[in-house]
Design a protein around this motif. Sequence first.
Motif, PDB file in Angstrom:
ATOM      1  N   MET A   1       0.839  -1.189   0.000  1.00 41.30           N
ATOM      2  CA  MET A   1       0.000   0.000   0.000  1.00 41.30           C
ATOM      3  C   MET A   1       0.879   1.245   0.000  1.00 41.30           C
ATOM      4  N   TYR A   2       0.468   2.256  -0.755  1.00 38.98           N
ATOM      5  CA  TYR A   2       1.204   3.507  -0.839  1.00 38.98           C
ATOM      6  C   TYR A   2       0.460   4.615  -0.090  1.00 38.98           C
ATOM      7  N   ASN A   3       1.204   5.391   0.680  1.00 39.53           N
ATOM      8  CA  ASN A   3       0.688   6.613   1.295  1.00 39.53           C
ATOM      9  C   ASN A   3       1.185   7.789   0.471  1.00 39.53           C
ATOM     10  N   ILE A   4       0.266   8.510  -0.143  1.00 39.97           N
ATOM     11  CA  ILE A   4       0.626   9.654  -0.975  1.00 39.97           C
ATOM     12  C   ILE A   4      -0.078  10.899  -0.441  1.00 39.97           C
ATOM     13  N   VAL A   5       0.682  11.975  -0.278  1.00 36.93           N
ATOM     14  CA  VAL A   5       0.152  13.244   0.208  1.00 36.93           C
ATOM     15  C   VAL A   5       0.109  14.242  -0.960  1.00 36.93           C
ATOM     16  N   ILE A   6      -1.047  14.858  -1.154  1.00 38.58           N
ATOM     17  CA  ILE A   6      -1.202  15.893  -2.173  1.00 38.58           C
ATOM     18  C   ILE A   6      -1.361  17.235  -1.459  1.00 38.58           C
ATOM     19  N   VAL A   7      -0.443  18.161  -1.724  1.00 37.88           N
ATOM     20  CA  VAL A   7      -0.484  19.486  -1.111  1.00 37.88           C
ATOM     21  C   VAL A   7      -0.841  20.487  -2.209  1.00 37.88           C
ATOM     22  N   CYS A  24      -4.183   5.693 -11.320  1.00 41.60           N
ATOM     23  CA  CYS A  24      -2.926   5.107 -11.810  1.00 41.60           C
ATOM     24  C   CYS A  24      -2.164   4.322 -10.746  1.00 41.60           C
ATOM     25  N   VAL A  25      -2.560   4.427  -9.488  1.00 37.09           N
ATOM     26  CA  VAL A  25      -1.875   3.686  -8.431  1.00 37.09           C
ATOM     27  C   VAL A  25      -2.878   2.832  -7.670  1.00 37.09           C
ATOM     28  N   ASP A  26      -2.651   1.527  -7.646  1.00 33.93           N
ATOM     29  CA  ASP A  26      -3.519   0.642  -6.876  1.00 33.93           C
ATOM     30  C   ASP A  26      -3.088   0.620  -5.415  1.00 33.93           C
ATOM     31  N   ASN A  27      -4.046   0.337  -4.537  1.00 30.14           N
ATOM     32  CA  ASN A  27      -3.770   0.234  -3.097  1.00 30.14           C
ATOM     33  C   ASN A  27      -3.085   1.489  -2.568  1.00 30.14           C
ATOM     34  N   VAL A  28      -3.702   2.620  -2.876  1.00 33.62           N
ATOM     35  CA  VAL A  28      -3.153   3.894  -2.417  1.00 33.62           C
ATOM     36  C   VAL A  28      -4.080   4.521  -1.390  1.00 33.62           C
ATOM     37  N   VAL A  29      -3.501   5.121  -0.386  1.00 37.82           N
ATOM     38  CA  VAL A  29      -4.249   5.927   0.578  1.00 37.82           C
ATOM     39  C   VAL A  29      -3.815   7.369   0.367  1.00 37.82           C
ATOM     40  N   LEU A  30      -4.759   8.218  -0.018  1.00 41.94           N
ATOM     41  CA  LEU A  30      -4.461   9.606  -0.322  1.00 41.94           C
ATOM     42  C   LEU A  30      -4.731  10.502   0.884  1.00 41.94           C
ATOM     43  N   HIS A  31      -3.831  11.443   1.107  1.00 41.05           N
ATOM     44  CA  HIS A  31      -3.987  12.434   2.169  1.00 41.05           C
ATOM     45  C   HIS A  31      -3.874  13.807   1.516  1.00 41.05           C
ATOM     46  N   GLU A 114       2.898   8.903 -15.793  1.00 43.54           N
ATOM     47  CA  GLU A 114       4.249   8.411 -16.080  1.00 43.54           C
ATOM     48  C   GLU A 114       5.216   8.809 -14.970  1.00 43.54           C
ATOM     49  N   THR A 115       5.071  10.031 -14.463  1.00 42.80           N
ATOM     50  CA  THR A 115       5.950  10.520 -13.400  1.00 42.80           C
ATOM     51  C   THR A 115       5.767   9.721 -12.108  1.00 42.80           C
ATOM     52  N   ILE A 116       4.512   9.464 -11.753  1.00 39.07           N
ATOM     53  CA  ILE A 116       4.235   8.713 -10.522  1.00 39.07           C
ATOM     54  C   ILE A 116       4.774   7.297 -10.621  1.00 39.07           C
ATOM     55  N   ASN A 117       4.498   6.625 -11.743  1.00 34.48           N
ATOM     56  CA  ASN A 117       4.962   5.241 -11.902  1.00 34.48           C
ATOM     57  C   ASN A 117       6.480   5.156 -11.875  1.00 34.48           C
ATOM     58  N   ARG A 118       7.133   6.125 -12.516  1.00 34.74           N
ATOM     59  CA  ARG A 118       8.602   6.134 -12.516  1.00 34.74           C
ATOM     60  C   ARG A 118       9.141   6.441 -11.119  1.00 34.74           C
ATOM     61  N   THR A 119       8.532   7.394 -10.460  1.00 31.90           N
ATOM     62  CA  THR A 119       9.011   7.813  -9.135  1.00 31.90           C
ATOM     63  C   THR A 119       8.853   6.711  -8.099  1.00 31.90           C
ATOM     64  N   LEU A 120       7.714   6.027  -8.127  1.00 36.62           N
ATOM     65  CA  LEU A 120       7.466   4.965  -7.152  1.00 36.62           C
ATOM     66  C   LEU A 120       8.085   3.637  -7.569  1.00 36.62           C
ATOM     67  N   GLY A 121       8.550   3.559  -8.797  1.00 36.05           N
ATOM     68  CA  GLY A 121       9.130   2.307  -9.280  1.00 36.05           C
ATOM     69  C   GLY A 121       8.092   1.232  -9.520  1.00 36.05           C
ATOM     70  N   VAL A 122       6.894   1.646  -9.901  1.00 36.48           N
ATOM     71  CA  VAL A 122       5.809   0.685 -10.146  1.00 36.48           C
ATOM     72  C   VAL A 122       5.889   0.215 -11.590  1.00 36.48           C
ATOM     73  N   GLN A 125       3.795  -5.179 -14.434  1.00 38.14           N
ATOM     74  CA  GLN A 125       3.499  -6.486 -13.841  1.00 38.14           C
ATOM     75  C   GLN A 125       3.003  -6.334 -12.413  1.00 38.14           C
ATOM     76  N   THR A 126       3.651  -5.450 -11.657  1.00 39.01           N
ATOM     77  CA  THR A 126       3.231  -5.199 -10.278  1.00 39.01           C
ATOM     78  C   THR A 126       1.840  -4.587 -10.238  1.00 39.01           C
ATOM     79  N   MET A 127       1.592  -3.624 -11.124  1.00 43.92           N
ATOM     80  CA  MET A 127       0.284  -2.984 -11.178  1.00 43.92           C
ATOM     81  C   MET A 127      -0.803  -3.990 -11.538  1.00 43.92           C
ATOM     82  N   SER A 128      -0.504  -4.874 -12.490  1.00 44.17           N
ATOM     83  CA  SER A 128      -1.475  -5.882 -12.908  1.00 44.17           C
ATOM     84  C   SER A 128      -1.799  -6.836 -11.768  1.00 44.17           C
ATOM     85  N   ALA A 129      -0.761  -7.249 -11.019  1.00 41.99           N
ATOM     86  CA  ALA A 129      -0.974  -8.157  -9.891  1.00 41.99           C
ATOM     87  C   ALA A 129      -1.798  -7.481  -8.797  1.00 41.99           C
TER      88      ALA A 129
END
Length: 360
Positions: A1-7, A24-31, A114-122, A125-129
């Motif tokens: 699970m990812y914790n992402i903060v949007i300011v 674009c991100v599965d299993n994310v908790v947004l703050h 594209e930026t989020i996936n590159r930054t988080l290293g997603v 295959q991981t996203m599909s799973a």
Amino acid sequence: MYNIVIVEDEPIELESLNRIVSQCVDNVVLHEASTGKQAIELIDSLKQIDMMLVDINIPLPNGKEVIEYLKAKNSTTKVVVTSANDDFDMLRSMLSLRVEDYLLKPVKKATLTETINRTLGVDRQTMSASRAMKQNITDLLDHAQCAQWHDYLLKQVNQAFQKAQAGTDASLQLKELFDTIRIHLARPNDQYATVHTKLNSLAQEVERYGLTPSLYAHLILSLLRLSHEIFSMTPITAKLQSSHQAFLQRATLHIERHILEKLTLDDIAKHAFVSACYLSRGFKNQCGVGVSNYITQRKIAIACGLLQYSDLNMNTIALELAWQDANYFCRVFKKTVGMTPSAYRQLHASPQRSAAIVTG
């Protein structure tokens, strides 16, 4: 699970960023934070922040000061800066703060994705799973498929421990499983509060101790016991209670929710709202196996995992599955599987454990 903060202080932009990140991100908790002060409060309160999207021009403290505060507390958090101004002096100052990217607003969906996936290293295959896991959990829980739910949990936990035996750390796989279940069961009235607490505790134990044989039994038995509570509150479960044609579903649901307990035909029939004789005939005709044999098969599936991945002895396994003693368990297991529990454990043991197996 990812914790992402949007300011972000602009409501429309905040809503747009929230929607794009969720897609674009599965299993994310947004703050969310609309001011620097709120952002700093989140930094102080959250144990883990995987990524922060920061509008550099938010009300004081500004975005640069928020990033400086974040980096001082958690240097591993990925930071992506957004700004409506093409200010190269500001960009140069951001580089000194080790931010991952600098995006001009309005941010295009494709660019941000594209930026989020590159930054988080997603990767794909991981996203599909992750998406497959989310869909399986949704389908099984929403349709009250308790037997299939238990099969799914056993498969997921067993696969993780199989990887661990082969020397691959699969802790994150199980933590994602627990987090995904918690997210799915989120309800405003906190009806699953105790389930959330237990799942969070299991995730912490996985992180603290790793996937050891001593932890396997605790995880599996805890998850099976949680099903008793999870499947007592679903809308489908309520429908089964009022349907005259669903006695088999009520029977199997009761069996699965109490699979770690001693079950009798009379008790199952009582919860299926039919006579024991009617249930016995109907169950055999529809399922191709008698009630007693069905219960045995379900318990044996759990026992196989306990033998292969845990360090419990035979007597403890028998007691956990509500069999009277180890001798009775061994007779039932051999009749069902074709070999003794000791032989099964030896056959499926990892090379590292083969010499140290306790056969009870």
